[in-house]
Design a protein around this motif. Sequence first.
Motif, PDB file in Angstrom:
ATOM      1  N   UNK A  19       5.621   2.289  -0.764  1.00 17.11           N
ATOM      2  CA  UNK A  19       4.471   2.628   0.037  1.00 17.11           C
ATOM      3  C   UNK A  19       3.675   1.368   0.294  1.00 17.11           C
ATOM      4  N   UNK A  20       2.933   1.359   1.369  1.00 19.77           N
ATOM      5  CA  UNK A  20       2.015   0.269   1.659  1.00 19.77           C
ATOM      6  C   UNK A  20       0.607   0.833   1.636  1.00 19.77           C
ATOM      7  N   UNK A  21      -0.274   0.184   0.888  1.00 16.31           N
ATOM      8  CA  UNK A  21      -1.661   0.618   0.785  1.00 16.31           C
ATOM      9  C   UNK A  21      -2.568  -0.479   1.319  1.00 16.31           C
ATOM     10  N   UNK A  22      -3.624  -0.070   1.982  1.00 19.07           N
ATOM     11  CA  UNK A  22      -4.615  -1.020   2.459  1.00 19.07           C
ATOM     12  C   UNK A  22      -5.611  -1.256   1.323  1.00 19.07           C
ATOM     13  N   UNK A  23      -5.187  -2.076   0.377  1.00 21.84           N
ATOM     14  CA  UNK A  23      -5.993  -2.386  -0.807  1.00 21.84           C
ATOM     15  C   UNK A  23      -5.424  -3.644  -1.440  1.00 21.84           C
ATOM     16  N   UNK A  42      -0.483  -9.476   3.342  1.00 21.64           N
ATOM     17  CA  UNK A  42      -1.714  -9.719   4.089  1.00 21.64           C
ATOM     18  C   UNK A  42      -2.878  -9.040   3.376  1.00 21.64           C
ATOM     19  N   UNK A  43      -3.570  -8.130   4.042  1.00 26.65           N
ATOM     20  CA  UNK A  43      -4.693  -7.427   3.426  1.00 26.65           C
ATOM     21  C   UNK A  43      -4.240  -6.166   2.694  1.00 26.65           C
ATOM     22  N   UNK A  44      -2.958  -5.868   2.775  1.00 27.06           N
ATOM     23  CA  UNK A  44      -2.381  -4.676   2.161  1.00 27.06           C
ATOM     24  C   UNK A  44      -1.565  -5.085   0.943  1.00 27.06           C
ATOM     25  N   UNK A  45      -0.935  -4.104   0.334  1.00 29.22           N
ATOM     26  CA  UNK A  45       0.070  -4.403  -0.680  1.00 29.22           C
ATOM     27  C   UNK A  45       1.147  -3.323  -0.625  1.00 29.22           C
ATOM     28  N   UNK A  46       2.360  -3.759  -0.899  1.00 31.04           N
ATOM     29  CA  UNK A  46       3.496  -2.841  -0.962  1.00 31.04           C
ATOM     30  C   UNK A  46       3.733  -2.479  -2.416  1.00 31.04           C
ATOM     31  N   UNK A  47       3.874  -1.189  -2.682  1.00 31.19           N
ATOM     32  CA  UNK A  47       4.099  -0.702  -4.035  1.00 31.19           C
ATOM     33  C   UNK A  47       5.426   0.046  -4.064  1.00 31.19           C
ATOM     34  N   UNK A  48       6.264  -0.333  -4.990  1.00 30.95           N
ATOM     35  CA  UNK A  48       7.520   0.380  -5.199  1.00 30.95           C
ATOM     36  C   UNK A  48       7.490   0.990  -6.588  1.00 30.95           C
ATOM     37  N   UNK A  49       7.686   2.287  -6.658  1.00 33.14           N
ATOM     38  CA  UNK A  49       7.735   3.020  -7.918  1.00 33.14           C
ATOM     39  C   UNK A  49       9.193   3.374  -8.159  1.00 33.14           C
TER      40      UNK A  49
END
Length: 165
Positions: A1-5, A104-111
């Motif tokens: 998922x990509x979160x704007x955080x 960038x301003x987001x982060x990608x999270x892989x669970x």
Amino acid sequence: MTLHAPPDSVFKFLDVHENITMHMGQPSWATFGATMTTTLDNLRGQAVGSVINVEGSVDGIRLVASERVVRREPPFCKRWETIGVPRLIVMGGYGMGFEIEPADEDCRVTVSIDFELPRTISGALLGRVFGLAYAKWCVDRVVDTAITAFAANRPVALRSGWISP
């Protein structure tokens, strides 16, 4: 998922074990109606070596797993694995974790989760039938929790990762 955080905010949220295990306290199809209770040691699952105990029951069958945090590198990754042989229905030993990559301003999270089949014949059979669906359910619950937590920050995409036995 990509979160704007930022990665550190996402890591701080996911690092609080209660945030990512609250779904286990509610009965569901994936837990055969069982509810599981999580107990943390004094390190609260937030240090390598910290121990997390999970227990519950379904139809009078006691379910138990002990986990240990084996990797924790803020704000990039965390992983925990079972200690010994857990007493579960569709999984034997397992490892679960997440990785965070700045974007960038987001982060990608892989669970992700990987697991062995239970050692009993009946458990191995149930694991072959339901194990992948349960693993995907576990990963999806963590992903959904993170998306909900950062919804005000505009999540921009969804991608969950999981590993089969």
